[in-house]
Design a protein around this motif. Structure first.
Motif, short mmCIF file in Angstrom:
data_model
loop_
_atom_site.label_atom_id
_atom_site.label_comp_id
_atom_site.label_asym_id
_atom_site.label_seq_id
_atom_site.Cartn_x
_atom_site.Cartn_y
_atom_site.Cartn_z
N CYS A 198 3.85 -50.57 -31.19
CA CYS A 198 4.72 -51.04 -30.06
C CYS A 198 5.12 -52.27 -30.13
O CYS A 198 6.49 -52.51 -29.79
N GLU A 342 2.86 -54.55 -19.68
CA GLU A 342 3.81 -53.84 -19.04
C GLU A 342 4.39 -52.68 -20.23
O GLU A 342 4.56 -51.45 -20.16
N ARG A 343 4.71 -53.15 -21.35
CA ARG A 343 5.14 -52.50 -22.44
C ARG A 343 4.27 -51.34 -23.07
O ARG A 343 4.52 -50.29 -23.09
N ASP A 346 3.29 -48.55 -20.37
CA ASP A 346 4.47 -47.66 -20.65
C ASP A 346 4.01 -46.57 -21.95
O ASP A 346 4.26 -45.41 -21.75
#
Length: 479
Positions: A198, A342-343, A346
């Protein structure tokens, strides 16, 4: 593992043929796949080789398998061999995709441990069951009523566990953080996976230690990352090496394990820690700090983690419950800037909607209970006893055959072998004698290094006999 029923009226070779036919029909052995050799299958099932020859003959007679001299026995490419209708070739799918399998040595070790449960295990990088706080966890489960809500929880992690980790990190690792900056994961490897998938892109260059546990994880290559190495040894010239890698290859991220580094057990001094933080801040490169072993220090507290010294916000810190309590709980954590958390939360939600809430509740209770500190003290004493038992066995059984630095914490002993020996041959000789370890080349070193995990044998009394078996294997492989 399935075994033929010797009390059955059905001949053993027919039982074996029927069992293999079922596995082929279920695509466990897809068309074109290579079956185990007659000798190996006979050993696995505890029968004579002639029985396997009969079973194979039965399967050949119905066209289900084909044998070629020198090429082994394979599943036929045509379904059942009666009507030449092509079956779906699952092997192409199994060998495809972007996610690479484990390195061959690790697959061989896993296979050996599965087939021979009595092997003395110096390979698995985890605590023995006897070192886990089993009774304490059971008592907590009796004392507390856990939530009746069994739906999806917050993908960032159970809030009371993140709050407990805020206190834990401040007390034991001098890291000041908030629950909103913590992501709960299923362990350090999932943290690394999320970072690789990510926060980085295919073609990005990253720096890892040499040797390094990261080198054994194909997840980095699966993500298309280019790996460049930083020597674990002397800190002299370390910063210059980082600058060279950044200038030449455009390094985007550095992965470090400063406390009782896996596999070498190295403990980075304060000078190197300060240099790392300074150069990361200067070049604008994040450091991923993996810190699973700090609380296992035997004689004195270890230096603070990089994250505790990080005034510039350059460090992502990951930890795990696995190395200080129980790997089966599958609880790890990551401390990072809120935007990163948060990334990744998700991404986690897309993968699995978050971890089961029950283990998170249990770990939250354990971290805040009166059981936690005594468990850590007991764990350190037991690990130190196991380390000392291993060192004594090495001195007795392998005098002059290897060199090492005694670890002051962690679970592993890293050794350099004096005789020249091929890793694969040594591993097979060891398995034949009833012991298993990890060859150093798994972590990126050349042949001639080994890692012993002294925390893993079921009983510390296995350590001496295990090293004796390894010594026999080493002498045979060296000859």
């Amino acid at each position: 593992m399935w075994k033929p029923d010797r009390d059955s009226k059905k001949p053993i070779y027919e039982q074996i043929a029927a069992h293999l036919e079922q596995r082929i029909a279920c695509s466990e052995f897809p068309p074109g796949s290579l079956l185990p050799s007659e000798r190996k299958l006979a050993e696995q099932l505890g029968v004579n080789r002639s029985t396997i020859i009969q079973a194979f003959a039965e399967l050949r007679s119905i066209g289900l398998i084909e044998s070629q001299l020198g090429s082994g026995t394979r599943v036929s490419q045509t379904k059942w061999g009666v009507t030449p209708q092509y079956a779906l070739n699952w092997r192409k799918y199994a060998e495809g995709g972007n996610f690479l399998p484990n390195v061959p040595f690790l697959r061989r070790i896993r296979e050996a441990l599965h087939q021979q449960p009595a092997l003395i295990d110096f390979a698995s990088g985890e605590l023995a069951g006897s070192l886990a706080p089993t009774e304490e966890i059971q008592q907590l489960m009796r004392e507390h009523t856990y939530t009746s809500y069994l739906g999806y929880d917050n993908p960032q992690g159970y809030v009371p566990l993140r709050e407990a980790l805020v206190t834990y990190l401040a007390r034991y690792r001098d890291i000041q953080t908030t629950e909103s900056s913590i992501l709960i994961t299923s362990g350090s490897q999932q943290s690394l996976f999320l970072i690789a998938q990510c926060l980085l892109s295919p073609g990005d260059a990253v720096a890892i230690e040499d040797p390094s546990y990261c080198y054994s994880l194909p997840m980095f290559q699966s993500a298309g990352l280019r790996l460049f190495r930083l020597p674990v040894g002397s800190s002299e010239g370390y910063v210059d090496e980082i600058r060279k890698l950044v200038k030449k290859h455009g390094i985007k991220m550095i992965f470090m394990n400063p406390n009782f580094q896996n596999p070498t057990g190295t403990l980075y001094d304060m000078a190197r820690r300060s240099q790392l933080l300074d150069v990361a801040s200067e070049l604008g490169i994040p450091i991923v700090e993996d810190d699973p072993f700090s609380l296992t220090a035997y004689d004195s507290p270890v230096p603070p983690p990089l994250k505790a010294m990080d005034t510039g916000g350059s460090v992502i810190y990951i930890g795990s419950f696995s190395k200080i309590a129980a790997s089966g709980m599958r609880i790890g954590w990551m401390v990072a800037p809120n935007a990163i958390v948060e990334r990744l939360a998700d991404a986690r939600q897309q993968m699995d909607f978050g971890l089961s809430v029950i283990p998170q509740q249990i770990v939250a209770q354990f971290l805040t209970s009166a059981y936690f500190e005594p468990h850590l003290e007991r764990l350190r004493l037991q690990l130190q006893f196991r380390r000392d038992s291993l060192l004594e066995a090495v001195r007795q059984e392998l005098p002059g055959l290897l060199t090492y630095v005694a670890p002051q914490g962690g679970l592993h002993l890293w050794c350099k072998l004096v005789p020249k020996v091929h890793d694969g041959k040594l591993l097979e000789e060891a398995i034949r004698r009833g012991v298993v370890f990890v060859p150093g080349s798994v972590y990126g070193s050349s042949d001639g290094y080994v890692r012993f995990t002294y925390a893993r044998p079921r009983d510390p009394r296995e350590i001496g006999p295990g090293i004796a078996k390894f010594a026999e294997a080493l002498r045979e492989a060296a000859d």
